[in-house]
Design a protein around this motif. Sequence first.
Motif, PDB file in Angstrom:
ATOM      1  N   ARG A  80       0.836  -1.276   0.048  1.00  0.00           N
ATOM      2  CA  ARG A  80      -0.154   0.012   0.073  1.00  0.00           C
ATOM      3  C   ARG A  80       0.857   1.237   0.075  1.00  0.00           C
ATOM      4  NH1 ARG A  80      -1.686   1.239   6.024  1.00  0.00           N
ATOM      5  NH2 ARG A  80      -0.353  -0.309   7.148  1.00  0.00           N
ATOM      6  N   VAL A  81       0.169   2.318  -0.259  1.00  0.00           N
ATOM      7  CA  VAL A  81       0.910   3.732  -0.329  1.00  0.00           C
ATOM      8  C   VAL A  81      -0.047   4.579  -0.103  1.00  0.00           C
ATOM      9  CG1 VAL A  81       2.269   5.250  -2.101  1.00  0.00           C
ATOM     10  CG2 VAL A  81       2.165   2.814  -2.504  1.00  0.00           C
ATOM     11  N   SER A  82       0.659   5.536   0.762  1.00  0.00           N
ATOM     12  CA  SER A  82      -0.374   6.803   0.900  1.00  0.00           C
ATOM     13  C   SER A  82       0.441   8.103   1.224  1.00  0.00           C
ATOM     14  CB  SER A  82      -0.389   6.637   2.692  1.00  0.00           C
ATOM     15  OG  SER A  82      -1.235   7.395   3.160  1.00  0.00           O
ATOM     16  N   TYR A  83      -0.392   9.100   0.413  1.00  0.00           N
ATOM     17  CA  TYR A  83       0.135  10.345   0.292  1.00  0.00           C
ATOM     18  C   TYR A  83      -1.001  11.358   0.112  1.00  0.00           C
ATOM     19  CZ  TYR A  83       1.992  14.501  -2.101  1.00  0.00           C
ATOM     20  OH  TYR A  83       2.527  15.729  -2.510  1.00  0.00           O
ATOM     21  N   ASP A  84      -0.794  12.436   1.210  1.00  0.00           N
ATOM     22  CA  ASP A  84      -1.749  13.583   1.066  1.00  0.00           C
ATOM     23  C   ASP A  84      -3.240  13.184   1.502  1.00  0.00           C
ATOM     24  OD1 ASP A  84      -2.420  16.136   0.956  1.00  0.00           O
ATOM     25  OD2 ASP A  84      -2.540  16.468  -1.103  1.00  0.00           O
ATOM     26  N   ARG A  85      -3.224  12.205   2.370  1.00  0.00           N
ATOM     27  CA  ARG A  85      -4.713  11.865   2.854  1.00  0.00           C
ATOM     28  C   ARG A  85      -5.378  10.876   1.807  1.00  0.00           C
ATOM     29  NH1 ARG A  85      -3.952  16.871   4.819  1.00  0.00           N
ATOM     30  NH2 ARG A  85      -4.919  17.696   3.196  1.00  0.00           N
ATOM     31  N   SER A  86      -4.684  10.323   0.904  1.00  0.00           N
ATOM     32  CA  SER A  86      -5.148   9.372  -0.194  1.00  0.00           C
ATOM     33  C   SER A  86      -4.430   8.263   0.154  1.00  0.00           C
ATOM     34  CB  SER A  86      -5.164  10.022  -1.575  1.00  0.00           C
ATOM     35  OG  SER A  86      -6.047  11.119  -1.666  1.00  0.00           O
ATOM     36  N   ALA A  87      -4.885   6.794  -0.336  1.00  0.00           N
ATOM     37  CA  ALA A  87      -4.363   5.843  -0.156  1.00  0.00           C
ATOM     38  C   ALA A  87      -4.671   4.764  -1.196  1.00  0.00           C
ATOM     39  CB  ALA A  87      -4.596   5.065   0.909  1.00  0.00           C
ATOM     40  N   TRP A  88      -3.471   4.075  -1.456  1.00  0.00           N
ATOM     41  CA  TRP A  88      -3.647   2.926  -2.548  1.00  0.00           C
ATOM     42  C   TRP A  88      -3.445   1.633  -1.862  1.00  0.00           C
ATOM     43  CZ3 TRP A  88      -0.349  -0.909  -4.244  1.00  0.00           C
ATOM     44  CH2 TRP A  88      -0.628  -1.344  -5.070  1.00  0.00           C
ATOM     45  N   ILE A  89      -4.132   0.563  -2.198  1.00  0.00           N
ATOM     46  CA  ILE A  89      -3.839  -0.579  -1.399  1.00  0.00           C
ATOM     47  C   ILE A  89      -4.317  -1.648  -2.475  1.00  0.00           C
ATOM     48  CG2 ILE A  89      -4.877  -2.063   0.382  1.00  0.00           C
ATOM     49  CD1 ILE A  89      -6.206   0.146   1.768  1.00  0.00           C
ATOM     50  N   ALA A  90      -3.147  -2.366  -2.500  1.00  0.00           N
ATOM     51  CA  ALA A  90      -3.060  -3.447  -3.640  1.00  0.00           C
ATOM     52  C   ALA A  90      -4.025  -4.547  -3.154  1.00  0.00           C
ATOM     53  CB  ALA A  90      -1.542  -4.514  -3.424  1.00  0.00           C
ATOM     54  N   SER A 149      -7.558  -4.003  -3.546  1.00  0.00           N
ATOM     55  CA  SER A 149      -8.746  -3.741  -3.228  1.00  0.00           C
ATOM     56  C   SER A 149      -9.022  -2.583  -3.916  1.00  0.00           C
ATOM     57  CB  SER A 149      -8.665  -3.520  -1.624  1.00  0.00           C
ATOM     58  OG  SER A 149      -7.954  -2.382  -1.258  1.00  0.00           O
ATOM     59  N   GLY A 150     -10.392  -2.222  -3.842  1.00  0.00           N
ATOM     60  CA  GLY A 150     -11.058  -0.823  -4.511  1.00  0.00           C
ATOM     61  C   GLY A 150     -10.779  -0.809  -5.768  1.00  0.00           C
ATOM     62  N   ARG A 151     -10.486  -1.958  -6.493  1.00  0.00           N
ATOM     63  CA  ARG A 151     -10.358  -1.968  -8.084  1.00  0.00           C
ATOM     64  C   ARG A 151      -8.887  -1.226  -8.312  1.00  0.00           C
ATOM     65  NH1 ARG A 151     -16.259  -1.645 -11.112  1.00  0.00           N
ATOM     66  NH2 ARG A 151     -17.151  -3.575 -10.290  1.00  0.00           N
ATOM     67  N   GLY A 152      -8.240  -1.225  -7.359  1.00  0.00           N
ATOM     68  CA  GLY A 152      -7.008  -0.606  -7.684  1.00  0.00           C
ATOM     69  C   GLY A 152      -6.805   1.013  -7.723  1.00  0.00           C
ATOM     70  N   GLN A 153      -7.898   1.369  -7.187  1.00  0.00           N
ATOM     71  CA  GLN A 153      -8.083   3.041  -7.531  1.00  0.00           C
ATOM     72  C   GLN A 153      -7.723   3.419  -6.049  1.00  0.00           C
ATOM     73  OE1 GLN A 153      -9.367   4.576 -10.152  1.00  0.00           O
ATOM     74  NE2 GLN A 153      -9.211   2.376 -10.811  1.00  0.00           N
ATOM     75  N   TRP A 154      -7.124   4.761  -6.076  1.00  0.00           N
ATOM     76  CA  TRP A 154      -6.521   5.505  -4.813  1.00  0.00           C
ATOM     77  C   TRP A 154      -7.994   5.938  -4.305  1.00  0.00           C
ATOM     78  CZ3 TRP A 154      -2.068   7.128  -2.885  1.00  0.00           C
ATOM     79  CH2 TRP A 154      -0.832   7.082  -3.769  1.00  0.00           C
TER      80      TRP A 154
END
Length: 324
Positions: free
Chosen positions: A278-288, A290-295
């Motif tokens: 997972r990656v997080s930046y500026d109160r947004s997150a991407w999680i491998a 899940s979420g259809r790959g969207q931020w």
Amino acid sequence: MSETRDPRPRRRRPFRTAVGLLVLIAVIGYFAVQRYSNGGAGAPYCTATATASGSDGTVQRYEMTPEQAANAATIAAVGISKGLPDRAVTIALATAMQESALRNLDHGDRDSLGLFQQRPSQGWGTPEQIRDPVYSAGIFYDHLVDVPGYSRLPLTVAAQKVQRSGFPQAYAKHETDATVLTAAFGEGGTPATLSCSGPAPQPGNPDKVREELARAFGKDALTGSRDGAATGHKGSDRATETEVNLQLKRDGGAGEARRGRAMAHWAVARSQELGIARVSYDRSAWIAGSGRGQWQVKGGNGAKDGDGDPHNSGPDEVRIFIAR
């Protein structure tokens, strides 16, 4: 005795057409299921999305494989680390799209190799150097900045002065897609993002992540970084992850925001390869996976404990979590 022919015409073409359409729909449906199954844990692919400038708000997309996304991320990262403008990044990306389709090729015309199809016999470097995306992107930019007024030239002219291609006009067809990629990898003025779907990655090596970050963005990328163990996010099948926390310069302006966005999207593009969960930046997150790959965007400052909430990051840090 002669055979009597049936005078009525046979109408098989509409039937065959209908069957063909049904097969096509089934194939499209299959790949859609593969992409979106399990919340985005299906077949890996990446999409750069940008809103076109102007009042109509047209959304432009460019889809690619994880390999292509990783190479595009490297090209953009090297340009940004050199302090070059977005125009330089767009020219480099369009050139690599034409020369190699963003693949690090081990073959080409005569002795051409790599992302930019550079030739050892023409002084571009050794075969090993040219097959290194960081090196090949770097030497492309070095030649590009030697072109007087390159940023004001048509893309085809600027690229041709570096490449000396036999088909110089071919670069033009990639300019729109290259512009979308440039926006996704760090341009601050255009709403843009890079998302990658696919299953959760295998465990990665934090030292390898740090090494690759420093190669692409320079050693300054790790200045002030903080590393450590982190609690896996809610819904994760892993109890712990290793965090590489990249600190950005406070009040660094648009340039530092550009660098932060680029590092965050670089991590997403290379997630499968480097085991980034997972990656997080500026109160947004991407999680491998899940979420259809969207931020995913979250308002506010996130949870106070930080580890369990992947959205808990501000504009002054990029948090990269490596699977363990």
